[in-house]
Enzyme design. Structure first.
Site, PDB file in Angstrom:
ATOM      1  CG  ASP A  24       3.583   7.904  16.740  1.00 24.28           C
ATOM      2  OD1 ASP A  24       2.825   8.875  16.622  1.00 24.28           O
ATOM      3  OD2 ASP A  24       4.208   7.646  17.783  1.00 24.28           O
TER       4      ASP A  24
ATOM      5  CE  LYS B  32       4.462   7.708  22.443  1.00 22.68           C
ATOM      6  NZ  LYS B  32       5.043   7.855  21.111  1.00 22.68           N
TER       7      LYS B  32
END
Ligand code: ATR
Length: 282
Positions: A106, A69
């Site tokens: 998210d 990420k």
């Protein structure tokens, strides 16, 4: 099996247990798209290379998981404000000019999972337990909501202080302050892995359940089991509970929208994820 014309990939290491392919392939089907998600195991250190495969058009986009990420964020030209602040992305989108856009879905997925259950975050007090990657995404998203006041507690206090730096309206709490913050919150969310993998409704708790009252919303981002010990305990005390599959599905909805421009059916995606979880435990 679809022979999708357009491919996106879930990338990271490991990726074999990710629920992303079943959810996204259900999403594409619900939107009538001839797209397909495949799994590509990509080790640490290859983040820039995999972004290059989006630039070249091999993949229309990526869902990005551990350990890529941060590396992927560093290799992307255009980051949304939350990703720039987090220095992390979970989504890459190929652009027609060979550029790549990066997003973090998210946090907004969590917010949407509460909204669809009628939970309004505007002007609310939210207590976040934990300060890892998921917590940081959630704090960044909550920080953009009008009047939302955030408190954060964590086993390692310094990480809570660091996460609180992601939103002006957030502050870290410890000790007795945590007790007050949990009791005073409208919404309490567990972002730690405590409760993961135990039998449904039992297992270790990330906070003292006696602090929870019937007026509160309690959310867990753990989805295995769906009914964690925390959610079972909170429900027994009359609280409104939101399980971890909500965030997983709604962050995937945002990914699908970013890649395709179409809004998929979250109900179809959740059913696909539940069926896969049932298949694995059966
Ligand atoms: P994720 O990306 O899923 O958020 P992570 O970044 O590894 O995962 O973060 C895990 C979080 O769970 C952290 O807040 C961690 O606390 P520490 O910062 O003290 O490590 C928390 N956590 C993990 N196991 C825990 C446990 N047994 N008790 C309390 N907190 C725990």
């Amino acid at each position: 099996m679809s022979n999708g014309q357009t491919r996106v990939a879930i990338v990271g290491d490991p990726v074999e247990h990710s629920l992303s392919p079943v959810m996204q392939n259900a999403a594409f089907a619900s939107a009538g798209l001839d797209w397909e998600m495949v799994r590509v195991q990509v080790p640490s250190g290859s983040g820039a290379e995999i972004i290059g495969r989006v630039r070249s058009g091999e993949f229309a986009g990526l869902a990005i998981t551990m350990p890529l990420k941060e590396e992927a964020a560093a290799a992307i030209d255009e980051l949304d404000p939350a990703s720039a602040r987090l220095r992390s992305v979970n989504t890459a989108v190929g652009l027609p000019d060979g550029g790549v856009r990066g997003l973090s879905t998210d946090g907004n997925g969590f917010v949407n999972s509460l909204r669809v259950q009628g939970v309004d975050l505007v002007g609310s007090k939210v207590h976040v337990v934990g300060a890892g990657g998921a917590a940081r995404s959630i704090v960044a998203a909550l920080g953009a909501i009008d009047g939302c006041l955030i408190t954060i507690s964590n086993r390692t206090f310094s990480a809570a202080v660091e996460a609180a730096g992601l939103a002006e309206s957030a502050h870290a709490v410890d000790g007795d302050e945590t007790v007050d913050a949990v009791k005073g919150a409208d919404i309490v969310v567990n972002t730690t892995s405590v409760g993961m993998g135990s039998e449904s409704g039992v297992g270790a708790l990330p906070l003292a359940i006696e602090l929870i009252g019937a007026h509160q919303v309690v959310a867990d981002i753990v989805y295995h089991p769906l009914t964690t010990g925390l959610l079972a305990g909170a429900a027994a005390r009359g609280a409104h509970t939101v399980d971890g599959l909500g965030m997983l599905v709604h962050q995937a909805v945002l990914q699908c929208e970013a890649w395709t421009g179409f809004s998929p059916d979250p109900v179809a995606m959740r059913s696909a994820a539940e069926a896969e979880l049932a298949r694995r435990s059966g």
